[in-house]
Every structure is written in C-alpha cells, then in structure tokens.
Design a protein around this motif. Structure first.
Motif, PDB file in Angstrom:
ATOM      1  N   ARG A  85      -4.083   0.239  -2.229  1.00 17.61           N
ATOM      2  CA  ARG A  85      -3.617  -1.006  -1.621  1.00 17.61           C
ATOM      3  C   ARG A  85      -3.851  -2.136  -2.611  1.00 17.61           C
ATOM      4  O   ARG A  85      -4.909  -2.249  -3.221  1.00 17.61           O
ATOM      5  CB  ARG A  85      -4.353  -1.286  -0.308  1.00 17.61           C
ATOM      6  N   ALA A 109       0.838  -1.196   0.000  1.00 20.30           N
ATOM      7  CA  ALA A 109       0.000   0.000   0.000  1.00 20.30           C
ATOM      8  C   ALA A 109       0.871   1.244   0.000  1.00 20.30           C
ATOM      9  O   ALA A 109       2.011   1.221   0.467  1.00 20.30           O
ATOM     10  CB  ALA A 109      -0.923   0.003   1.223  1.00 20.30           C
ATOM     11  N   PRO A 127       3.994   1.130  -4.718  1.00 19.40           N
ATOM     12  CA  PRO A 127       3.361   0.953  -3.406  1.00 19.40           C
ATOM     13  C   PRO A 127       4.063  -0.089  -2.559  1.00 19.40           C
ATOM     14  O   PRO A 127       3.924  -1.281  -2.740  1.00 19.40           O
ATOM     15  CB  PRO A 127       1.931   0.504  -3.757  1.00 19.40           C
ATOM     16  N   TRP A 187      -6.194   3.328   7.028  1.00 19.63           N
ATOM     17  CA  TRP A 187      -5.660   3.876   5.781  1.00 19.63           C
ATOM     18  C   TRP A 187      -4.756   5.076   6.057  1.00 19.63           C
ATOM     19  O   TRP A 187      -4.812   6.092   5.383  1.00 19.63           O
ATOM     20  CB  TRP A 187      -6.789   4.259   4.818  1.00 19.63           C
TER      21      TRP A 187
END
Length: 204
Positions: free
Chosen positions: A68, A9, A197, A188
C-alpha cells in the motif's frame, strides 16, 4: 503517519519474481501522482527491500503479499504486508563480509521513520515513511486554468447546542496514534494482483 492523501494498494504472489513487479508498480503509481522524482527513487529502493523481506518471511507455501502506498502532507508512506507471524522486525548490523541482512538497515538509513504493526486479519505490516512532496507538472504556455464553479451553501435550520462541550485535539502525537490504530483495523484483503497498485485508491 499520513492522514488522508492519495492511497493505492495491490496484492502480489509471494514469489521472488514479484519483487520487480512491485518496484515497477510503485514507481509508476508515484510518478502518476507527480511525487518528487528523488522521493520516487528512494521509495523504489525501500519497497524492494520490504517486499523482498515479506516474500522471504512468507516461505515456500506463502500465498501473497500486499503493498500500500500513501502520498500526502509532503510525505510518502510505504506499507508491505505478509501473512507471517514472525516476532517484531529488528534492524540487523551485518558484518562487512555478510551478503544479506541489510534490508531494514537500508530502510532506516533512507527514511524518516519506520515501524510495524499486526493487521486485524493476521500477518505483519512493515511501514516506512519518507519525505516526498507532490509536485504538479508545470502548465504549458497555451494552457489556461479552468475556473471552478461557485457553490452556495444550502440554507439549513440552526443546529441545537451540544449537550456536552466538544473539544478538538490538534496534538500531532495524539493524531499519529489515532491514525496508527485506524490502520491496524485494516484487513489487507485485496483481490487479484496487478503490476501497478491500483486496487484501492482514494483522496481525503
């Protein structure tokens, strides 16, 4: 929803120029996991649509969006978060002359399933799941597998019998609901931004 698997993520600025970075990062990460190339192409299109929608929903004053990726169980899950408080996303049916409004329609056409949920810390997460197995690269002719060390279970005293009977559920619908509720607990909250990511990654 995928239970366990590989997860990565990252957070990006809520600007249109972040969308190409998100696309490149998604492709790089999935290729690094050796996900089926056809699935990588689909995931690239899907994340571009979801990220574009998230940037638009964030508005001019939006701070960031987050992405993500999860790969496992022969599937790839793409999730995109923004801090907007919009109503539930819906698939639009644009006319032939319309130049926009096809984002979720395309996602629906390319994916097995898509959905959305509200994050605990606020904002909206739109997720899409597609078929995409992890395909390990073939070994070269000179490569030989390294034998794994054998482990011996430690000797432990016998555990007492539980007071109440233990029941395990293998119902896929129940497990999917549990996984979805666990995801809703995520805050988050990822620091920084990166082209690939990698802010969070785990296996299990």
């Amino acid at each position: 929803m995928i239970v366990g698997g590989l997860v990565a993520a990252a957070r990006f600025p809520a600007r249109p120029d972040a969308v190409p970075r998100i696309r490149r990062g998604t492709v790089a990460r999935l290729r690094g996991w050796h996900v089926d190339p056809a699935a990588v192409e689909i995931a690239e299109q899907v994340v571009a649509e979801l990220a574009s929608n998230a940037v638009k929903a964030s508005g001019p004053g939006g701070e960031s969006v987050a992405v993500r990726l999860t790969a496992g169980e022969g599937r790839v899950l793409v999730e995109v978060w923004d801090r907007s408080e919009l109503t539930s996303p819906r698939v639009a049916r644009p006319g032939e002359e319309d130049e926009s409004g096809r984002g979720l329609w395309l996602v629906e056409a390319l994916c097995e399933d898509w959905s959305w949920y509200r994050a605990r810390s606020g904002g909206l997460v739109v997720c899409a799941q597609l078929v995409g197995a992890i395909v390990p690269p073939p070994r070269g002719p000179d490569e030989t597998p390294v034998p794994l060390a054998r482990r011996v279970a430690p000797t432990r005293p016998a555990y007492p019998e539980p007071v109440y009977p233990v029941r395990f559920s293998t119902d896929p619908e129940v497990l999917a609901r549990v996984a979805e509720r666990l995801r809703a607990l995520d805050d988050w909250d990822f620091d920084g931004a990166a082209d690939v990511p990698v802010a969070v990654e785990r296996v299990g």
